[in-house]
Each structure stands twice: as C-alpha cells, then as structure tokens.
Design a protein around this motif. Structure first.
Motif, PDB file in Angstrom:
ATOM      1  N   LEU A 161     -52.628   4.870  26.247  1.00  0.00           N
ATOM      2  CA  LEU A 161     -51.285   4.313  26.116  1.00  0.00           C
ATOM      3  C   LEU A 161     -50.256   5.188  26.844  1.00  0.00           C
ATOM      4  CD1 LEU A 161     -51.324   3.192  22.366  1.00  0.00           C
ATOM      5  CD2 LEU A 161     -51.472   1.743  24.396  1.00  0.00           C
ATOM      6  N   LEU A 162     -50.457   6.501  26.810  1.00  0.00           N
ATOM      7  CA  LEU A 162     -49.574   7.399  27.563  1.00  0.00           C
ATOM      8  C   LEU A 162     -49.706   7.135  29.061  1.00  0.00           C
ATOM      9  CD1 LEU A 162     -47.628   9.799  27.754  1.00  0.00           C
ATOM     10  CD2 LEU A 162     -49.629  11.314  27.687  1.00  0.00           C
ATOM     11  N   GLY A 163     -50.929   6.934  29.537  1.00  0.00           N
ATOM     12  CA  GLY A 163     -51.125   6.594  30.945  1.00  0.00           C
ATOM     13  C   GLY A 163     -50.451   5.286  31.306  1.00  0.00           C
ATOM     14  N   THR A 164     -50.510   4.301  30.404  1.00  0.00           N
ATOM     15  CA  THR A 164     -49.827   3.027  30.624  1.00  0.00           C
ATOM     16  C   THR A 164     -48.319   3.242  30.733  1.00  0.00           C
ATOM     17  OG1 THR A 164     -51.541   1.798  29.428  1.00  0.00           O
ATOM     18  CG2 THR A 164     -49.391   0.745  29.618  1.00  0.00           C
ATOM     19  N   ALA A 165     -47.768   4.036  29.820  1.00  0.00           N
ATOM     20  CA  ALA A 165     -46.325   4.289  29.840  1.00  0.00           C
ATOM     21  C   ALA A 165     -45.905   5.006  31.111  1.00  0.00           C
ATOM     22  CB  ALA A 165     -45.932   5.115  28.608  1.00  0.00           C
ATOM     23  N   LEU A 166     -46.676   5.998  31.539  1.00  0.00           N
ATOM     24  CA  LEU A 166     -46.350   6.713  32.767  1.00  0.00           C
ATOM     25  C   LEU A 166     -46.440   5.796  33.985  1.00  0.00           C
ATOM     26  CD1 LEU A 166     -48.231  10.092  32.113  1.00  0.00           C
ATOM     27  CD2 LEU A 166     -45.755   9.770  32.248  1.00  0.00           C
ATOM     28  N   GLY A 167     -47.426   4.913  33.996  1.00  0.00           N
ATOM     29  CA  GLY A 167     -47.559   3.971  35.102  1.00  0.00           C
ATOM     30  C   GLY A 167     -46.392   3.009  35.182  1.00  0.00           C
ATOM     31  N   LEU A 168     -45.947   2.498  34.035  1.00  0.00           N
ATOM     32  CA  LEU A 168     -44.779   1.617  34.019  1.00  0.00           C
ATOM     33  C   LEU A 168     -43.536   2.350  34.493  1.00  0.00           C
ATOM     34  CD1 LEU A 168     -45.378  -0.204  30.611  1.00  0.00           C
ATOM     35  CD2 LEU A 168     -45.446  -1.264  32.865  1.00  0.00           C
ATOM     36  N   PHE A 169     -43.417   3.608  34.114  1.00  0.00           N
ATOM     37  CA  PHE A 169     -42.223   4.372  34.470  1.00  0.00           C
ATOM     38  C   PHE A 169     -42.160   4.656  35.967  1.00  0.00           C
ATOM     39  CE2 PHE A 169     -40.262   8.663  34.925  1.00  0.00           C
ATOM     40  CZ  PHE A 169     -38.954   8.274  34.676  1.00  0.00           C
ATOM     41  N   VAL A 170     -43.247   5.169  36.550  1.00  0.00           N
ATOM     42  CA  VAL A 170     -43.196   5.562  37.964  1.00  0.00           C
ATOM     43  C   VAL A 170     -43.135   4.354  38.893  1.00  0.00           C
ATOM     44  CG1 VAL A 170     -44.462   7.682  37.463  1.00  0.00           C
ATOM     45  CG2 VAL A 170     -45.702   5.686  38.290  1.00  0.00           C
ATOM     46  N   SER A 171     -43.560   3.176  38.416  1.00  0.00           N
ATOM     47  CA  SER A 171     -43.509   1.998  39.281  1.00  0.00           C
ATOM     48  C   SER A 171     -42.073   1.640  39.656  1.00  0.00           C
ATOM     49  CB  SER A 171     -44.183   0.804  38.593  1.00  0.00           C
ATOM     50  OG  SER A 171     -43.434   0.385  37.461  1.00  0.00           O
ATOM     51  N   ALA A 172     -41.107   2.094  38.847  1.00  0.00           N
ATOM     52  CA  ALA A 172     -39.710   1.805  39.153  1.00  0.00           C
ATOM     53  C   ALA A 172     -39.217   2.571  40.369  1.00  0.00           C
ATOM     54  CB  ALA A 172     -38.833   2.137  37.941  1.00  0.00           C
ATOM     55  N   PHE A 173     -39.929   3.628  40.764  1.00  0.00           N
ATOM     56  CA  PHE A 173     -39.473   4.482  41.858  1.00  0.00           C
ATOM     57  C   PHE A 173     -40.299   4.309  43.131  1.00  0.00           C
ATOM     58  CE2 PHE A 173     -38.612   6.524  37.787  1.00  0.00           C
ATOM     59  CZ  PHE A 173     -37.238   6.697  37.865  1.00  0.00           C
ATOM     60  N   ALA A 174     -41.237   3.381  43.121  1.00  0.00           N
ATOM     61  CA  ALA A 174     -42.073   3.132  44.299  1.00  0.00           C
ATOM     62  C   ALA A 174     -41.716   1.779  44.902  1.00  0.00           C
ATOM     63  CB  ALA A 174     -43.552   3.157  43.920  1.00  0.00           C
ATOM     64  N   SER A 175     -41.831   1.682  46.214  1.00  0.00           N
ATOM     65  CA  SER A 175     -41.530   0.426  46.903  1.00  0.00           C
ATOM     66  C   SER A 175     -42.782  -0.236  47.457  1.00  0.00           C
ATOM     67  CB  SER A 175     -40.541   0.677  48.055  1.00  0.00           C
ATOM     68  OG  SER A 175     -41.062   1.638  48.962  1.00  0.00           O
ATOM     69  N   SER A 176     -43.934   0.385  47.300  1.00  0.00           N
ATOM     70  CA  SER A 176     -45.190  -0.202  47.750  1.00  0.00           C
ATOM     71  C   SER A 176     -46.316   0.334  46.876  1.00  0.00           C
ATOM     72  CB  SER A 176     -45.462   0.132  49.225  1.00  0.00           C
ATOM     73  OG  SER A 176     -45.702   1.523  49.382  1.00  0.00           O
ATOM     74  N   GLU A 177     -47.457  -0.348  46.913  1.00  0.00           N
ATOM     75  CA  GLU A 177     -48.597   0.103  46.133  1.00  0.00           C
ATOM     76  C   GLU A 177     -49.078   1.474  46.609  1.00  0.00           C
ATOM     77  OE1 GLU A 177     -51.616  -2.865  45.985  1.00  0.00           O
ATOM     78  OE2 GLU A 177     -50.248  -4.448  45.372  1.00  0.00           O
ATOM     79  N   PHE A 178     -48.962   1.728  47.905  1.00  0.00           N
ATOM     80  CA  PHE A 178     -49.360   3.034  48.436  1.00  0.00           C
ATOM     81  C   PHE A 178     -48.489   4.137  47.851  1.00  0.00           C
ATOM     82  CE2 PHE A 178     -48.982   6.283  51.857  1.00  0.00           C
ATOM     83  CZ  PHE A 178     -50.284   6.762  51.781  1.00  0.00           C
TER      84      PHE A 178
END
Length: 264
Positions: A161-178
């Motif tokens: 669940l912590l990994g899920t939360a971190l993934g949701l958070f950092v996705s806001a700062f990325a503009s591509s999957e790479f």
C-alpha cells in the motif's frame, strides 16, 4: 441620447471542493479493476514477479538457508513496495496523458474520491500479491519465521500500500511513462540502500543513519525482522507498522493535493 454600457462577462467561479463520497470511490475502484483485467502484463508484474524473485533468491542461497532466512523476510516487504510503485505510477500517468483523468475530474468526482478509488483498487491487488508471496516464502520455500506468518502478511500488505501511495504521488510530477520509471532511482533506490538490508543501520555513517531513520522502507524492514525474531508482538513492531501505515496515508493525502485537474 445615452450610450449603452458594455456588460462585463462574468468570470466563472472555481468549482467548490467536492465532499468525499464512498459511492464515487467504489465506482472509481471498480473502473480501475475492470481496466486492469484487460492488462495481463500489469497483473503479472504485480502478483507474480515478487513470487518469482523470492523463488530465485531461495535457490541462490541453496547452500546456506540461514542467509535466506535473514534477508528473505526483508525482501518480502521490499518486493511488493517496488512492484506496486512501478505499476501504480505508470497506470496513473497513462490515464493522465490520455486525457481520461481530466474528463473524470470534470464529472462530480473529487480528487479525494479519485485517489482513494485508485488506492482501493490497487490495494485489493496488493492483498492478493502479499498473500501469495507470504504463503510461498513461509510454506513453499521454508522461510523460518519465529513469529506469526499473519504478521508477515500484514507488513507485506502495508508495504504494498505504501508503494501504491508513492506511485500515485510521483505520477503527478512526470509527463511520460519513461519519466515515471526514472523516479524509481530517486525514490526507491536510496531507501533500498539505507533500509538496513545490506548492513545494520546503526553501523552506517551517522548522517546516513539519520536519513534512514526518516525513510519508511527502513521501518518496513524493521517490522519484518521483528516478526522473524520474536514470537510475540513487540512494541517496536507496533511502532514500525504504525509508521509505515501513517506514511502511506500521508503520501496519499499529498497525492490528492498535487493532483492536477488539467493535463499540462
């Protein structure tokens, strides 16, 4: 003769924050799970990869099972965190770049509903992932655990669940999957090096030890080691579990706060 005055066009007010709704959250979680059902690669990454890695690790140390016992429990918490971070960040970013996220937020759907729905959907998969990995490690690969295997499952689930939360958070700062994948060295690798997996944290250089004391993965590893060494629930175990759970909730709240309504 009077000259007609121009009427200023009223500027629409910003939409008021929508109250959290359990029904909207469940609807979001259901939609995410339906989409994941048609993405077998993501499901395999989330559910099977931790099991495969544990299986390989067991037979890498085939001649010294004590080494597997000493690090297997720690990796049982680390592998779910890493896989859920990767899959969640990429899946969320895919919806943002495709415009799905923007269309969803134009509906009567609040940011908290969206983040909670994603967390609920990926959390359901995290339960399956953690149960399979824990069962394989303890009953299939012979991981010698002094405490209850159910406590191992609890910590593994919180780590996922912590990994899920971190993934949701950092996705806001990325503009591509790479770019989302590029966040892994910045967010995950330092925690992996400083969590106590390779050496006891008290043996590190004092500055690095101080940094490790504020990283959630350190407490995930500590929690697993408490179960590995103690038959009863210890005070340290309760502390570790509460810190990991608190970090997950905090990061989810930050993810809701940083979620943009429009795709840049």
């Amino acid at each position: 003769m009077t000259t007609p005055t121009a009427t200023a066009t009223p500027i629409p007010a910003a939409p008021a924050p929508r109250a959290f709704s359990g029904a909207r959250t469940l609807a979001t979680a259901s939609r995410v799970l339906r989409q994941l059902r048609h993405d077998p690669r993501s499901i395999a990454l989330m559910i099977l990869v931790p099991c495969v890695m544990l299986f390989l690790l067991r037979y890498v140390f085939d001649g010294d099972t004590r080494t597997f016992d000493s690090i297997g429990a720690s990796l049982l918490g680390i592998f779910p965190l890493i896989t859920m971070f990767l899959v969640t960040s990429i899946a969320t970013l895919r919806e943002r770049t495709s415009g799905t996220l923007e269309r969803l937020l134009a509906l009567p759907l609040g940011k908290a509903d969206l983040i909670a729905g994603y967390a609920l959907a990926f959390g359901a998969l995290a339960i399956v992932q953690s149960a399979l990995a824990s069962g394989l490690a303890v009953w299939g690969l012979g991981l010698d655990v002094v405490g209850s295997p159910w406590l191992l499952l609890l910590v593994a689930l919180l780590d996922a669940l912590l990994g899920t939360a971190l993934g949701l958070f950092v996705s806001a700062f990325a503009s591509s999957e790479f770019q989302a994948v590029q966040f892994m060295p910045a967010v995950i690798f330092p925690q992996l090096l400083l969590c106590g997996l390779f050496t006891a944290r008290e043996n590190m250089q004092p500055v690095l030890e101080a940094i490790s004391n504020v990283l959630p993965m350190s407490y995930a590893v500590d929690g697993m080691n408490e179960v590995l060494r103690h038959t009863d629930v210890t005070t340290n175990f309760v502390r570790d579990v509460l810190i990991v759970a608190g970090c997950a909730v905090l990061v989810l709240a930050l993810g809701a706060a940083t979620l943009r309504r429009r795709t840049a």
